[in-house]
Design a protein around this motif. Structure first.
Motif, PDB file in Angstrom:
ATOM      1  N   ASP A   1      55.021  93.679  80.768  1.00  0.00           N
ATOM      2  CA  ASP A   1      55.349  95.017  81.282  1.00  0.00           C
ATOM      3  C   ASP A   1      55.103  96.106  80.257  1.00  0.00           C
ATOM      4  O   ASP A   1      54.728  97.236  80.606  1.00  0.00           O
ATOM      5  N   ALA A   2      55.319  95.805  78.965  1.00  0.00           N
ATOM      6  CA  ALA A   2      55.149  96.816  77.920  1.00  0.00           C
ATOM      7  C   ALA A   2      53.686  97.049  77.561  1.00  0.00           C
ATOM      8  O   ALA A   2      53.357  98.032  76.885  1.00  0.00           O
ATOM      9  N   THR A   3      52.814  96.184  78.002  1.00  0.00           N
ATOM     10  CA  THR A   3      51.389  96.293  77.670  1.00  0.00           C
ATOM     11  C   THR A   3      50.704  97.234  78.648  1.00  0.00           C
ATOM     12  O   THR A   3      50.771  97.043  79.865  1.00  0.00           O
ATOM     13  N   THR A   4      50.043  98.242  78.126  1.00  0.00           N
ATOM     14  CA  THR A   4      49.376  99.242  78.965  1.00  0.00           C
ATOM     15  C   THR A   4      47.863  99.119  78.866  1.00  0.00           C
ATOM     16  O   THR A   4      47.331  98.544  77.903  1.00  0.00           O
ATOM     17  N   VAL A   5      47.188  99.676  79.848  1.00  0.00           N
ATOM     18  CA  VAL A   5      45.720  99.682  79.851  1.00  0.00           C
ATOM     19  C   VAL A   5      45.209 100.439  78.639  1.00  0.00           C
ATOM     20  O   VAL A   5      44.202 100.047  78.020  1.00  0.00           O
ATOM     21  N   GLU A   6      45.891 101.515  78.266  1.00  0.00           N
ATOM     22  CA  GLU A   6      45.468 102.303  77.102  1.00  0.00           C
ATOM     23  C   GLU A   6      45.550 101.474  75.817  1.00  0.00           C
ATOM     24  O   GLU A   6      44.656 101.549  74.963  1.00  0.00           O
ATOM     25  N   GLN A   7      46.609 100.700  75.678  1.00  0.00           N
ATOM     26  CA  GLN A   7      46.736  99.838  74.499  1.00  0.00           C
ATOM     27  C   GLN A   7      45.654  98.767  74.481  1.00  0.00           C
ATOM     28  O   GLN A   7      45.079  98.461  73.428  1.00  0.00           O
ATOM     29  N   ILE A   8      45.392  98.193  75.637  1.00  0.00           N
ATOM     30  CA  ILE A   8      44.345  97.175  75.731  1.00  0.00           C
ATOM     31  C   ILE A   8      42.993  97.757  75.335  1.00  0.00           C
ATOM     32  O   ILE A   8      42.235  97.156  74.567  1.00  0.00           O
ATOM     33  N   ALA A   9      42.693  98.947  75.859  1.00  0.00           N
ATOM     34  CA  ALA A   9      41.416  99.589  75.556  1.00  0.00           C
ATOM     35  C   ALA A   9      41.276  99.861  74.063  1.00  0.00           C
ATOM     36  O   ALA A   9      40.210  99.623  73.468  1.00  0.00           O
ATOM     37  N   ALA A  10      42.341 100.345  73.436  1.00  0.00           N
ATOM     38  CA  ALA A  10      42.289 100.658  72.008  1.00  0.00           C
ATOM     39  C   ALA A  10      42.029  99.402  71.184  1.00  0.00           C
ATOM     40  O   ALA A  10      41.203  99.406  70.251  1.00  0.00           O
TER      41      ALA A  10
ATOM     42  N   THR B   1      36.607 101.892  80.988  1.00  0.00           N
ATOM     43  CA  THR B   1      35.829 100.658  80.916  1.00  0.00           C
ATOM     44  C   THR B   1      36.683  99.466  81.299  1.00  0.00           C
ATOM     45  O   THR B   1      36.244  98.572  82.035  1.00  0.00           O
ATOM     46  N   VAL B   2      37.930  99.443  80.815  1.00  0.00           N
ATOM     47  CA  VAL B   2      38.844  98.364  81.185  1.00  0.00           C
ATOM     48  C   VAL B   2      38.991  98.299  82.694  1.00  0.00           C
ATOM     49  O   VAL B   2      38.879  97.232  83.309  1.00  0.00           O
ATOM     50  N   LEU B   3      39.212  99.456  83.311  1.00  0.00           N
ATOM     51  CA  LEU B   3      39.431  99.489  84.761  1.00  0.00           C
ATOM     52  C   LEU B   3      38.148  99.217  85.544  1.00  0.00           C
ATOM     53  O   LEU B   3      38.204  98.787  86.701  1.00  0.00           O
TER      54      LEU B   3
ATOM     55  N   LYS C   1      27.998  92.490  78.895  1.00  0.00           N
ATOM     56  CA  LYS C   1      29.119  92.543  79.830  1.00  0.00           C
ATOM     57  C   LYS C   1      30.099  91.402  79.578  1.00  0.00           C
ATOM     58  O   LYS C   1      31.320  91.595  79.598  1.00  0.00           O
ATOM     59  N   ALA C   2      29.548  90.213  79.331  1.00  0.00           N
ATOM     60  CA  ALA C   2      30.409  89.054  79.075  1.00  0.00           C
ATOM     61  C   ALA C   2      31.230  89.264  77.809  1.00  0.00           C
ATOM     62  O   ALA C   2      32.420  88.923  77.761  1.00  0.00           O
ATOM     63  N   ARG C   3      30.614  89.828  76.771  1.00  0.00           N
ATOM     64  CA  ARG C   3      31.347  90.083  75.523  1.00  0.00           C
ATOM     65  C   ARG C   3      32.450  91.105  75.741  1.00  0.00           C
ATOM     66  O   ARG C   3      33.548  90.982  75.179  1.00  0.00           O
ATOM     67  N   THR C   4      32.154  92.118  76.548  1.00  0.00           N
ATOM     68  CA  THR C   4      33.169  93.145  76.820  1.00  0.00           C
ATOM     69  C   THR C   4      34.344  92.558  77.575  1.00  0.00           C
ATOM     70  O   THR C   4      35.509  92.812  77.247  1.00  0.00           O
ATOM     71  N   ARG C   5      34.076  91.752  78.584  1.00  0.00           N
ATOM     72  CA  ARG C   5      35.149  91.096  79.336  1.00  0.00           C
ATOM     73  C   ARG C   5      35.997  90.214  78.427  1.00  0.00           C
ATOM     74  O   ARG C   5      37.227  90.215  78.506  1.00  0.00           O
TER      75      ARG C   5
ATOM     76  N   ALA D   1      36.399  90.512  75.177  1.00  0.00           N
ATOM     77  CA  ALA D   1      37.170  91.345  74.247  1.00  0.00           C
ATOM     78  C   ALA D   1      38.394  91.946  74.937  1.00  0.00           C
ATOM     79  O   ALA D   1      39.490  92.002  74.356  1.00  0.00           O
ATOM     80  N   ILE D   2      38.234  92.383  76.170  1.00  0.00           N
ATOM     81  CA  ILE D   2      39.357  92.965  76.916  1.00  0.00           C
ATOM     82  C   ILE D   2      40.424  91.907  77.164  1.00  0.00           C
ATOM     83  O   ILE D   2      41.622  92.153  76.977  1.00  0.00           O
ATOM     84  N   ARG D   3      39.998  90.734  77.560  1.00  0.00           N
ATOM     85  CA  ARG D   3      40.970  89.666  77.821  1.00  0.00           C
ATOM     86  C   ARG D   3      41.681  89.244  76.535  1.00  0.00           C
ATOM     87  O   ARG D   3      42.899  89.035  76.523  1.00  0.00           O
ATOM     88  N   ALA D   4      40.939  89.104  75.439  1.00  0.00           N
ATOM     89  CA  ALA D   4      41.555  88.691  74.179  1.00  0.00           C
ATOM     90  C   ALA D   4      42.592  89.720  73.731  1.00  0.00           C
ATOM     91  O   ALA D   4      43.681  89.360  73.255  1.00  0.00           O
ATOM     92  N   ALA D   5      42.264  91.005  73.878  1.00  0.00           N
ATOM     93  CA  ALA D   5      43.211  92.056  73.506  1.00  0.00           C
ATOM     94  C   ALA D   5      44.463  91.999  74.370  1.00  0.00           C
ATOM     95  O   ALA D   5      45.584  92.165  73.887  1.00  0.00           O
ATOM     96  N   THR D   6      44.254  91.756  75.660  1.00  0.00           N
ATOM     97  CA  THR D   6      45.394  91.684  76.588  1.00  0.00           C
ATOM     98  C   THR D   6      46.315  90.532  76.236  1.00  0.00           C
ATOM     99  O   THR D   6      47.541  90.687  76.178  1.00  0.00           O
TER     100      THR D   6
END
Length: 227
Positions: free
Chosen positions: A51-60, A68-70, A30-34, A36-41
């Protein structure tokens, strides 16, 4: 009784917190997933803006699904804000020496937290505070998060002062602290991160302790401890 700018007991070793077991495989995943999501964001925001950054882009980019992001972060602004520090701040405050004046303990812990945040990943800290200034939704969410931290700190302040955690004076004090810390972060970002954040936190605590001093605001003396 007065709180010194540099606590005289800072050279005394704090009480050691209770030993905590190592996290299991599930918690580490779980910690690794969090992370990875933050680093991508952070990467996407740097490249194209918030504003241009979307959840879909972050997930990809993080190689997870949007759901999973949500699941980890209910809203996009939650991703760029750290929400894990409240319990650790309360634990550190409880671990300070029992004979240390409580406002000195508070100053030590909050100043240490400010220094740790800027030292661990200064670029991310600067990005986060800049977004607090530029994005109303991020600033609003940060206010909510810090209010929750204030309630946790209020419980410890109540323990140290013999007051009720939901008492009026404790609530006013802890929310004053929260407001002061939030303004220190905003001021830091608005002035292009040129000041030392720890020094700004120190000055905020001085204001909470005794209000506005006459003359040079940076020449104010040490704060009297609220009773």
């Amino acid at each position: 009784m007065k709180a010194a700018r540099t606590p005289p007991s800072a050279d005394r070793p704090p009480q050691r917190p209770e030993h905590r077991p190592e996290p299991g495989l599930r918690e580490r995943k779980k910690a690794r997933t969090r992370t990875a999501i933050r680093a991508a964001t952070y990467r996407l925001i740097r490249e194209q803006g918030y504003d241009a950054t979307t959840v879909e882009q972050i997930a990809a980019l993080a190689e997870v699904s949007p759901s999973t992001v949500l699941r980890y972060f209910p809203a996009k602004e939650d991703i760029v804000l750290t929400d894990e520090h409240g319990p650790s701040l309360a634990a550190e405050l409880r671990a300070r020496p029992a004979d240390e004046p409580w406002f000195e303990s508070l100053r030590y812990v909050l100043r240490k937290a400010a220094g740790s945040g800027t030292a661990e990943d200064p670029e991310v800290t600067r990005l986060r505070t800049r977004l607090m200034v530029e994005v109303p939704a991020v600033r609003s969410r940060m206010t909510q998060s810090m209010a929750a931290t204030g309630r946790l700190l209020g419980q410890v302040v109540a323990e140290r002062t013999g007051r009720a955690a939901d008492g009026f004076e404790v609530r006013v004090l802890t929310m004053s602290l929260v407001g002061g810390l939030l303004e220190a972060s905003l001021y830091w970002a608005e002035h292009h991160h040129e000041d030392d954040l720890g020094t700004l936190v120190d000055r905020a605590l001085d204001v909470v302790g005794h209000g506005l001093a006459p003359g040079d605001p940076q020449a104010a003396g040490p704060s009297p401890v609220p009773s």
